[in-house]
Design a protein around this motif. Structure first.
Motif, PDB file in Angstrom:
ATOM      1  N   ASN A   9       0.808  -1.212   0.000  1.00 49.10           N
ATOM      2  CA  ASN A   9       0.000   0.000   0.000  1.00 49.10           C
ATOM      3  C   ASN A   9       0.843   1.264   0.000  1.00 49.10           C
ATOM      4  N   SER A  10       2.112   1.164   0.408  1.00 49.96           N
ATOM      5  CA  SER A  10       2.983   2.341   0.443  1.00 49.96           C
ATOM      6  C   SER A  10       4.044   2.304  -0.656  1.00 49.96           C
ATOM      7  N   SER A  11       3.903   1.380  -1.607  1.00 50.22           N
ATOM      8  CA  SER A  11       4.910   1.229  -2.652  1.00 50.22           C
ATOM      9  C   SER A  11       4.755   2.305  -3.722  1.00 50.22           C
ATOM     10  N   VAL A  12       5.870   2.593  -4.387  1.00 47.04           N
ATOM     11  CA  VAL A  12       5.897   3.658  -5.392  1.00 47.04           C
ATOM     12  C   VAL A  12       6.570   3.139  -6.656  1.00 47.04           C
ATOM     13  N   LEU A  13       5.946   3.394  -7.778  1.00 45.37           N
ATOM     14  CA  LEU A  13       6.516   3.066  -9.078  1.00 45.37           C
ATOM     15  C   LEU A  13       7.145   4.342  -9.640  1.00 45.37           C
ATOM     16  N   VAL A  14       8.439   4.320  -9.888  1.00 46.64           N
ATOM     17  CA  VAL A  14       9.149   5.495 -10.410  1.00 46.64           C
ATOM     18  C   VAL A  14       9.594   5.192 -11.835  1.00 46.64           C
ATOM     19  N   ILE A  15       9.104   5.979 -12.781  1.00 47.70           N
ATOM     20  CA  ILE A  15       9.410   5.749 -14.194  1.00 47.70           C
ATOM     21  C   ILE A  15      10.374   6.820 -14.692  1.00 47.70           C
ATOM     22  N   GLY A  16      11.559   6.388 -15.077  1.00 40.66           N
ATOM     23  CA  GLY A  16      12.584   7.312 -15.554  1.00 40.66           C
ATOM     24  C   GLY A  16      13.650   7.535 -14.508  1.00 40.66           C
ATOM     25  N   LEU A  17      14.898   7.180 -14.832  1.00 43.07           N
ATOM     26  CA  LEU A  17      16.000   7.338 -13.879  1.00 43.07           C
ATOM     27  C   LEU A  17      16.976   8.418 -14.320  1.00 43.07           C
ATOM     28  N   GLY A  18      16.413   9.550 -14.755  1.00 43.93           N
ATOM     29  CA  GLY A  18      17.239  10.740 -14.934  1.00 43.93           C
ATOM     30  C   GLY A  18      17.601  11.288 -13.564  1.00 43.93           C
ATOM     31  N   ARG A  19      18.111  12.497 -13.506  1.00 40.03           N
ATOM     32  CA  ARG A  19      18.542  13.053 -12.215  1.00 40.03           C
ATOM     33  C   ARG A  19      17.385  13.151 -11.223  1.00 40.03           C
ATOM     34  N   PHE A  20      16.228  13.601 -11.702  1.00 36.21           N
ATOM     35  CA  PHE A  20      15.072  13.738 -10.819  1.00 36.21           C
ATOM     36  C   PHE A  20      14.559  12.376 -10.354  1.00 36.21           C
ATOM     37  N   GLY A  21      14.304  11.482 -11.306  1.00 32.76           N
ATOM     38  CA  GLY A  21      13.765  10.172 -10.961  1.00 32.76           C
ATOM     39  C   GLY A  21      14.704   9.353 -10.106  1.00 32.76           C
ATOM     40  N   LEU A  24      14.773  10.737  -6.566  1.00 32.32           N
ATOM     41  CA  LEU A  24      13.507  10.406  -5.911  1.00 32.32           C
ATOM     42  C   LEU A  24      13.481   8.943  -5.476  1.00 32.32           C
ATOM     43  N   ALA A  25      13.832   8.054  -6.407  1.00 31.94           N
ATOM     44  CA  ALA A  25      13.792   6.617  -6.106  1.00 31.94           C
ATOM     45  C   ALA A  25      14.789   6.261  -5.006  1.00 31.94           C
ATOM     46  N   ALA A  26      15.992   6.812  -5.077  1.00 34.22           N
ATOM     47  CA  ALA A  26      17.015   6.511  -4.070  1.00 34.22           C
ATOM     48  C   ALA A  26      16.593   7.008  -2.690  1.00 34.22           C
ATOM     49  N   THR A  27      15.963   8.173  -2.644  1.00 35.50           N
ATOM     50  CA  THR A  27      15.514   8.720  -1.359  1.00 35.50           C
ATOM     51  C   THR A  27      14.389   7.884  -0.772  1.00 35.50           C
ATOM     52  N   LEU A  28      13.432   7.504  -1.598  1.00 36.05           N
ATOM     53  CA  LEU A  28      12.337   6.652  -1.125  1.00 36.05           C
ATOM     54  C   LEU A  28      12.876   5.317  -0.615  1.00 36.05           C
ATOM     55  N   ASP A  29      13.837   4.754  -1.336  1.00 36.91           N
ATOM     56  CA  ASP A  29      14.433   3.485  -0.921  1.00 36.91           C
ATOM     57  C   ASP A  29      15.144   3.639   0.415  1.00 36.91           C
ATOM     58  N   ARG A  30      15.842   4.756   0.592  1.00 34.83           N
ATOM     59  CA  ARG A  30      16.552   5.013   1.845  1.00 34.83           C
ATOM     60  C   ARG A  30      15.580   5.202   3.005  1.00 34.83           C
ATOM     61  N   ARG A  33      10.725   2.885   1.883  1.00 36.76           N
ATOM     62  CA  ARG A  33       9.548   2.659   1.057  1.00 36.76           C
ATOM     63  C   ARG A  33       9.847   1.603   0.002  1.00 36.76           C
ATOM     64  N   GLU A  34       8.858   0.810  -0.332  1.00 35.49           N
ATOM     65  CA  GLU A  34       9.022  -0.160  -1.405  1.00 35.49           C
ATOM     66  C   GLU A  34       8.978   0.576  -2.740  1.00 35.49           C
ATOM     67  N   VAL A  35      10.030   0.446  -3.518  1.00 36.63           N
ATOM     68  CA  VAL A  35      10.159   1.185  -4.775  1.00 36.63           C
ATOM     69  C   VAL A  35      10.474   0.223  -5.903  1.00 36.63           C
ATOM     70  N   LEU A  36       9.898   0.493  -7.062  1.00 39.81           N
ATOM     71  CA  LEU A  36      10.317  -0.186  -8.281  1.00 39.81           C
ATOM     72  C   LEU A  36      10.565   0.882  -9.333  1.00 39.81           C
ATOM     73  N   ALA A  37      11.791   0.959  -9.821  1.00 40.23           N
ATOM     74  CA  ALA A  37      12.141   1.921 -10.855  1.00 40.23           C
ATOM     75  C   ALA A  37      12.045   1.258 -12.223  1.00 40.23           C
ATOM     76  N   VAL A  38      11.575   2.023 -13.202  1.00 35.35           N
ATOM     77  CA  VAL A  38      11.443   1.542 -14.573  1.00 35.35           C
ATOM     78  C   VAL A  38      12.232   2.470 -15.481  1.00 35.35           C
ATOM     79  N   GLU A  39      13.135   1.910 -16.266  1.00 37.99           N
ATOM     80  CA  GLU A  39      13.984   2.716 -17.147  1.00 37.99           C
ATOM     81  C   GLU A  39      14.217   1.946 -18.447  1.00 37.99           C
ATOM     82  N   ARG A  40      14.133   2.648 -19.570  1.00 42.34           N
ATOM     83  CA  ARG A  40      14.322   1.956 -20.849  1.00 42.34           C
ATOM     84  C   ARG A  40      15.756   2.032 -21.350  1.00 42.34           C
ATOM     85  N   SER A  41      16.569   2.920 -20.774  1.00 43.85           N
ATOM     86  CA  SER A  41      17.964   3.029 -21.182  1.00 43.85           C
ATOM     87  C   SER A  41      18.789   1.936 -20.501  1.00 43.85           C
TER      88      SER A  41
END
Length: 222
Positions: A9-21, A24-30, A33-41
């Motif tokens: 219920n508290s998980s976050v899907l982060v799409i795009g691992l540019g500087r902002f994404g 954001l994902a690294a901070t949530l993980d720290r 929070r349960e995080v799943l990052a999605v990146e096509r590069s």
């Protein structure tokens, strides 16, 4: 079982691992929070592999989102900003999935309007917000600046001379300037909420809140 459901219920899907994404994902993980990052590069995926839970996928493709179970996440953040087309397509795909909360990065007011029209619940402007924040900080005694809604702002700053050595009640800042002293942080000591008897010293930091224009004027006090 309950703990697992709470984590989902508290998980976050982060799409795009540019500087902002990525930030954001690294901070949530720290923060746990349960995080799943999605990146096509593939290069970015390789860079962050082992540091974040992530998958290599093209989120502009609705089938890719279906395969990774995107609809199970209560919150999604679209960190893609440089490609307007990709940003809009990804946000539209998330809207079609019925995501409860969609946060999307925009690089212009026009971009933001499009994202809102297609269904993004929250639109953020990281570059604009950072520039505005720094501008306020370099123009006076402000050390930190957070602008909320309806011109309400919270500021961390050095106390002006007229407050130094006096209690909050004695300096009478609220009556004089229409702002409120929320708290005081003496050097090397924890933050404490301000009361009328709280004394402010020259080397303290103060947290004040109020109308943005009034705070700007107050921050210019010697």
């Amino acid at each position: 079982m309950a703990d697992k459901q709470q984590a989902r219920n508290s998980s976050v899907l982060v799409i795009g691992l540019g500087r902002f994404g990525a930030a954001l994902a690294a901070t949530l993980d720290r923060l746990g929070r349960e995080v799943l990052a999605v990146e096509r590069s593939s290069e970015l995926v390789q860079q962050w592999s082992g540091r974040l839970p992530l998958v290599e996928a093209d989120a502009t493709n609705p089938e890719a989102l279906d395969q990774l179970g995107a609809e199970e996440f209560p919150v999604a953040v679209v960190g893609v900003g440089t490609s307007l087309e990709a940003s809009v397509l990804i946000t539209g795909n998330l809207v079609d999935l019925g995501m409860p909360q969609i946060w999307a990065k925009a690089i212009s007011a026009e971009h933001g309007r499009i994202l809102r029209r297609i269904g993004a619940h929250h639109v953020v402007y990281p570059e604009y917000d950072a520039g505005q924040r720094v501008a306020h900080m370099v123009s006076g005694k402000m050390l930190d600046y957070i602008e909320m809604e309806d011109d309400f702002t919270i500021v961390k700053m050095r106390p002006p001379r007229e407050m130094q050595g006096f209690t909050v009640k004695e300096s009478d800042i609220r009556r004089k300037y229409g702002i409120t002293v929320i708290g005081v942080k003496p050097p090397g000591e924890p933050f404490e909420y301000a009361s009328p008897t709280t004394r402010v010293n020259a080397d303290d930091l103060i947290i004040v809140s109020g109308d943005t224009v009034l705070l700007e004027k107050f921050a210019q006090r010697p």
